[in-house]
Design an enzyme around this catalytic site. Structure first.
Site, PDB file in Angstrom:
ATOM      1  CB  CYS A  81      -4.535  -2.144   4.051  1.00 51.25           C
ATOM      2  SG  CYS A  81      -3.766  -2.402   5.683  1.00 51.25           S
TER       3      CYS A  81
ATOM      4  CD  GLU B 159      -2.626   0.958   2.749  1.00 53.90           C
ATOM      5  OE1 GLU B 159      -3.511   1.790   2.972  1.00 53.90           O
ATOM      6  OE2 GLU B 159      -2.361   0.007   3.536  1.00 53.90           O
TER       7      GLU B 159
ATOM      8  CE  LYS C 105      -6.968   1.089   3.785  1.00 48.93           C
ATOM      9  NZ  LYS C 105      -5.749   1.443   4.554  1.00 48.93           N
TER      10      LYS C 105
END
Length: 636
Positions: A169, A46, A115
């Site tokens: 994540c 990330e 994300k």
């Protein structure tokens, strides 16, 4: 893809916080390492282009401009690379900053995935800089060097049967991860670009989370987290890299490394697709997806694996780890004994009849029966064990049968079947010297008749002894040893039978019984239906006739569990048994397996009841429903 296999990678480059030129240089090195191993997909951490721990520097235009320039450099670098790249970087769009995964292939950004969920608790405060991407679907964005780039959380990157999905994540940590929806929309390989800091025991939780998600989604899951060169002002990152497949970890790195790290492994996409095809609940869940997929097509130039280095277990039914194997054996015994106990208590029967040959299967059935009677506090003398010597019975198997029954304190009866079989040969006008299938089956049916009648006479339950491997091959006499009143071994393959008997020998019986069990384990597998040789030894060895059981169990596992073609099973067997059997030998026994499996289905259609203990069962009432007259021609 070669037989449904593809090689994928995850990587953690050396980075410097906010030093984009330095970071890109190492990202490219990691990509080259993956390309060198013929990997087709690489997942990087990330925000690795900038580093995850830039803090308020994310609000600096210079950092964002430099980031976009570096993405163009990475696209140019990928022009001649036959690999799909997932790399993390921020993206500025409509006055919002998104934490994104950029998916790059051969000079082009195929799509950008934001994300969905931003952690903003304890040590995380991403909402200070970023906007969450949850609900963003079917959008497009422009960069200075490329226009109309697909942008959203519903992107599927498709190359034939390979379907790639991406999340970032925290997305994995939420109640319903985006990857769950992506898998239902078709993605069978999922990538996670992460920056997960280390705390005591967090790596265990992370590993279990990834394993469970890969199992739940029936997918391959490639995970890459930021490394030790992130800022350590408050946190430490370890560069944890994991590749999981359908609930198991295929590859994992050693954390806290201080150089560019790339792990690579082969995933079996055909297996994953087969699992999904069989799982009705997976298909039913598709209707729950809140949006449709935006599919982006691309094409790899080749699928060359270079070398096949995926671990293949010769004995897929048997755990290779001794501790795990012992736990598996204990679990199976608990399943078998609990199943038999239920049948005995339901029928209000406190006697059992078991035919004992001195071979592996009848030994296992007896051990299960003994343990069940002990559990129910029924005297072992209520177990009537019957040994029935015939034309092929050897002293070794006879003595082992007698000694085992006596030492287990059962009621032992001996009934010689020779005279009865001779009379039957005479009745049906069959020459006694003609050692054909009739000669063999007369003996098997005579033994079953004796056992059935004793069970009726004594008010007992006849316990079946046949195993899963014999059922797969039809290596049993119809209405002979094929039949019983309850079959405790019916879903235990031959390779596992050996370990179960050995487990009991090592863990659960006296030294004297253990010695008997060890000798039974060392005795060649045989029905002993043909006369002994001149030295009184076994003349009829099962594996000389039908082939090695370790091969047949391997064939059975991949044929039933994965629906694999003959070509794929042959390829896998060649890889797994390269140090034992040559290709011609494996091919010969594979053809034998396929023919027998199809032509002997009629025996499986009339199976007695018995418990399922593993992932594969051939019960017509459960896992396997197949017409008895299906042709094997298309399968060989």
């Amino acid at each position: 893809m070669d037989n449904g296999f593809v090689r994928i990678s995850t990587a953690c480059p050396i980075t410097k916080v906010a030093d984009i030129d330095f970071n890109i240089k190492n990202i490219k090195k990691c990509i080259d390492m993956a390309v060198e191993s013929n990997s087709k997909f690489i997942v990087l951490p990330e925000l690795c282009i900038t580093s995850y721990t830039c803090g308020d520097l994310f609000n600096q235009n210079r950092l964002l401009q430099k980031c976009e320039i570096s993405l163009k450099s990475l696209c140019d670098f990928s022009q001649d690379k036959d690999i799909l790249i997932a790399v993390g970087a921020p993206m500025y769009h409509n006055y919002c900053l998104y934490n994104c995964a950029y998916i790059i292939f051969k000079g082009q950004i195929l799509g950008i995935v934001p994300k969905s969920y931003l952690p903003n608790y304890t040590e995380f405060y991403e909402k200070r800089w970023f906007t969450e991407g949850v609900g963003l679907v079917n959008k497009t964005v422009d960069l200075s060097f490329e226009k109309n780039i697909p942008f959203g959380t519903n992107l599927i990157f498709s190359c034939g049967k390979l379907k790639f999905g991406i999340e970032v994540c925290e997305d994995l940590w939420v109640t319903i991860p985006p990857s769950s929806y992506l898998s239902l929309l078709g993605a069978n390989i999922l990538g996670n670009l992460s920056a997960s800091n280390e705390l005591v025991s967090k790596s265990d939780y992370r590993r279990d989370l990834i394993k469970n998600q890969s199992a739940r989604c029936m997918c391959a899951y490639a995970y890459a987290s930021s490394g030790v060169f992130e800022s350590s002002t408050d946190l430490v990152f370890s560069g944890h890299l994991l590749i999981s497949e359908n609930g198991g970890i295929l590859k994992e790195n050693s954390r806290f490394q201080r150089e560019n790290q790339v792990i690579t492994t082969i995933v079996d996409v055909a297996k994953l697709n087969a699992e999904r095809l069989k799982n009705v609940s997976f298909r039913d869940s598709i209707k729950l997806c809140p949006y449709e997929a935006k599919t982006i097509e691309f094409e790899f130039s080749s699928y060359n694996l270079k070398n096949f280095d995926r671990y293949l277990d010769k004995h897929p039914f048997v755990p290779s780890n001794e501790k795990e194997r012992d736990e598996r054996c204990k679990e199976i015994f608990n399943i078998q004994t609990s199943a038999l106990a239920k049948r005995l208590t339901h029928t209000n029967i406190n006697k059992a009849v078991v035919g004992i040959s001195g071979g592996l299967d009848s030994t296992l059935a007896l051990l299960v029966t003994v343990k069940t009677f002990d559990m129910l506090k029924i005297p072992r003398k209520n177990i009537i064990t019957v040994t029935m010597p015939g034309f092929g019975t050897t002293d070794r198997t006879y003595n082992n049968a007698v000694d085992l029954c006596k030492n287990l304190d059962t009621e032992l009866r001996e009934i010689n079947i020779v005279d009865a079989c001779l009379q039957h040969f005479k009745d049906i006008n069959h020459p006694v010297e003609k050692h054909d299938v009739t000669y063999e089956n007369v003996q098997a049916r005579e033994r079953t008749q004796i056992l059935m009648d004793i069970a009726n006479k004594e008010g007992g339950l006849l316990i079946g002894t046949g195993d899963l491997s014999e059922l797969a091959l039809g290596w049993c006499t119809y209405n002979g040893d094929h039949m019983s009143m309850y079959s405790v071994n019916c879903s235990v393959p031959k390779t596992l039978v050996r370990y179960l008997v050995n487990y009991v020998a090592q863990k659960e019986v006296s030294e004297k019984v253990s010695h008997i069990l060890i000798d039974i384990l060392e005795t060649p597998v045989s029905p002993e239906l043909l006369p002994k040789d001149k030295d009184g030894n076994i003349s009829q060895k099962t594996e000389d006739i039908v082939g090695p059981y370790e091969l047949h169990d391997f064939f059975l596992y991949y044929f039933i569990k994965q629906g694999a073609s003959k070509e794929k099973i042959l390829f896998l067997a060649e890889m797994a048994f390269e140090d034992i059997y040559d290709k011609d030998t494996i091919s010969k026994w594979l053809d034998k397996f396929m023919k027998r499996f199809f032509t002997q289905q009629f025996k499986r259609s009339a199976l007695p009841d018995g418990p399922k203990v593993g992932t594969i069962s051939l019960s017509p009432r459960g896992d396997w429903r197949m017409p008895s007259d299906a042709s094997y021609k298309s399968f060989i």
